[in-house]
Design a protein around this motif. Structure first.
Motif, PDB file in Angstrom:
ATOM      1  N   ARG A   1      34.043 -48.799 -53.772  1.00 24.75           N
ATOM      2  CA  ARG A   1      34.717 -48.366 -55.003  1.00 24.75           C
ATOM      3  C   ARG A   1      34.864 -49.521 -55.993  1.00 24.75           C
ATOM      4  O   ARG A   1      34.594 -49.358 -57.181  1.00 24.75           O
ATOM      5  N   ILE A   2      35.262 -50.700 -55.520  1.00 23.74           N
ATOM      6  CA  ILE A   2      35.443 -51.807 -56.459  1.00 23.74           C
ATOM      7  C   ILE A   2      34.104 -52.358 -56.946  1.00 23.74           C
ATOM      8  O   ILE A   2      34.026 -52.902 -58.044  1.00 23.74           O
ATOM      9  N   ALA A   3      33.047 -52.174 -56.149  1.00 29.81           N
ATOM     10  CA  ALA A   3      31.715 -52.578 -56.612  1.00 29.81           C
ATOM     11  C   ALA A   3      31.306 -51.746 -57.823  1.00 29.81           C
ATOM     12  O   ALA A   3      30.607 -52.239 -58.711  1.00 29.81           O
ATOM     13  N   GLY A   4      31.754 -50.505 -57.877  1.00 28.77           N
ATOM     14  CA  GLY A   4      31.477 -49.657 -59.022  1.00 28.77           C
ATOM     15  C   GLY A   4      32.109 -50.168 -60.299  1.00 28.77           C
ATOM     16  O   GLY A   4      31.648 -49.871 -61.407  1.00 28.77           O
ATOM     17  N   TYR A   5      33.173 -50.940 -60.165  1.00 29.41           N
ATOM     18  CA  TYR A   5      33.845 -51.550 -61.316  1.00 29.41           C
ATOM     19  C   TYR A   5      33.330 -52.962 -61.601  1.00 29.41           C
ATOM     20  O   TYR A   5      33.799 -53.624 -62.517  1.00 29.41           O
ATOM     21  N   GLY A   6      32.408 -53.447 -60.784  1.00 24.39           N
ATOM     22  CA  GLY A   6      31.816 -54.759 -61.018  1.00 24.39           C
ATOM     23  C   GLY A   6      32.501 -55.900 -60.297  1.00 24.39           C
ATOM     24  O   GLY A   6      32.421 -57.048 -60.726  1.00 24.39           O
ATOM     25  N   TYR A   7      33.176 -55.609 -59.175  1.00 27.67           N
ATOM     26  CA  TYR A   7      33.843 -56.646 -58.391  1.00 27.67           C
ATOM     27  C   TYR A   7      33.404 -56.573 -56.939  1.00 27.67           C
ATOM     28  O   TYR A   7      32.982 -55.533 -56.452  1.00 27.67           O
ATOM     29  N   CYS A   8      33.518 -57.691 -56.248  1.00 25.87           N
ATOM     30  CA  CYS A   8      33.276 -57.722 -54.810  1.00 25.87           C
ATOM     31  C   CYS A   8      34.266 -58.698 -54.185  1.00 25.87           C
ATOM     32  O   CYS A   8      34.905 -59.485 -54.872  1.00 25.87           O
TER      33      CYS A   8
ATOM     34  N   ILE B   1      42.077 -53.534 -58.100  1.00 24.90           N
ATOM     35  CA  ILE B   1      41.721 -53.592 -56.683  1.00 24.90           C
ATOM     36  C   ILE B   1      42.828 -53.003 -55.816  1.00 24.90           C
ATOM     37  O   ILE B   1      42.562 -52.299 -54.845  1.00 24.90           O
ATOM     38  N   THR B   2      44.077 -53.241 -56.192  1.00 21.64           N
ATOM     39  CA  THR B   2      45.208 -52.675 -55.457  1.00 21.64           C
ATOM     40  C   THR B   2      45.234 -51.153 -55.580  1.00 21.64           C
ATOM     41  O   THR B   2      45.461 -50.441 -54.593  1.00 21.64           O
ATOM     42  N   GLN B   3      45.002 -50.645 -56.778  1.00 22.74           N
ATOM     43  CA  GLN B   3      44.974 -49.190 -56.991  1.00 22.74           C
ATOM     44  C   GLN B   3      43.843 -48.545 -56.184  1.00 22.74           C
ATOM     45  O   GLN B   3      44.042 -47.485 -55.575  1.00 22.74           O
ATOM     46  N   GLU B   4      42.684 -49.171 -56.187  1.00 20.84           N
ATOM     47  CA  GLU B   4      41.549 -48.613 -55.459  1.00 20.84           C
ATOM     48  C   GLU B   4      41.765 -48.665 -53.950  1.00 20.84           C
ATOM     49  O   GLU B   4      41.305 -47.792 -53.230  1.00 20.84           O
ATOM     50  N   ARG B   5      42.479 -49.673 -53.464  1.00 26.25           N
ATOM     51  CA  ARG B   5      42.776 -49.754 -52.023  1.00 26.25           C
ATOM     52  C   ARG B   5      43.664 -48.608 -51.600  1.00 26.25           C
ATOM     53  O   ARG B   5      43.505 -48.045 -50.506  1.00 26.25           O
ATOM     54  N   ALA B   6      44.601 -48.217 -52.478  1.00 29.05           N
ATOM     55  CA  ALA B   6      45.490 -47.101 -52.160  1.00 29.05           C
ATOM     56  C   ALA B   6      44.726 -45.774 -52.101  1.00 29.05           C
ATOM     57  O   ALA B   6      45.098 -44.880 -51.339  1.00 29.05           O
ATOM     58  N   LYS B   7      43.661 -45.647 -52.857  1.00 31.50           N
ATOM     59  CA  LYS B   7      42.870 -44.411 -52.899  1.00 31.50           C
ATOM     60  C   LYS B   7      41.848 -44.325 -51.773  1.00 31.50           C
ATOM     61  O   LYS B   7      41.473 -43.228 -51.359  1.00 31.50           O
ATOM     62  N   ALA B   8      41.388 -45.460 -51.285  1.00 31.36           N
ATOM     63  CA  ALA B   8      40.301 -45.489 -50.301  1.00 31.36           C
ATOM     64  C   ALA B   8      40.815 -45.182 -48.899  1.00 31.36           C
ATOM     65  O   ALA B   8      41.928 -45.550 -48.533  1.00 31.36           O
ATOM     66  N   LEU B   9      39.966 -44.521 -48.119  1.00 34.81           N
ATOM     67  CA  LEU B   9      40.323 -44.181 -46.746  1.00 34.81           C
ATOM     68  C   LEU B   9      39.943 -45.271 -45.758  1.00 34.81           C
ATOM     69  O   LEU B   9      40.479 -45.325 -44.656  1.00 34.81           O
ATOM     70  N   SER B  10      39.010 -46.143 -46.140  1.00 37.66           N
ATOM     71  CA  SER B  10      38.578 -47.216 -45.250  1.00 37.66           C
ATOM     72  C   SER B  10      38.291 -48.472 -46.080  1.00 37.66           C
ATOM     73  O   SER B  10      38.161 -48.409 -47.300  1.00 37.66           O
TER      74      SER B  10
END
Length: 70
Positions: free
Chosen positions: A35-42, A19-28
């Motif tokens: 993005r994290i929903a794609g990995y099965g998390y919310c 989740i931390t890695q995906e937050r760094a990649k996301a613009l909003s």
């Protein structure tokens, strides 16, 4: 109080790391949640703060770290 006793600590650590890695990649924040929903998390808001859950069964994994809540 939320009960995370049946959650493996290694699973929670991996989820927070992802989740931390995906937050760094996301613009909003919206893109980040998508993005994290794609990995099965919310992320769900509760009385005790924000928590990370699995999809589609909404099983709590851990609390969201404070640095990611903003």
């Amino acid at each position: 109080m939320l009960d995370f006793s049946n959650t493996d600590a290694a699973l929670a650590a991996k989820a927070v790391d992802l989740i931390t890695q995906e937050r760094a990649k996301a613009l909003s924040k919206r893109e980040w949640k998508h993005r994290i929903a794609g990995y099965g998390y919310c992320i769900r808001d509760t009385q005790h703060g924000q928590i990370v859950e699995t999809l589609p069964h909404h099983i709590p994994v851990c609390t969201l770290p404070a640095e990611l809540c903003a």
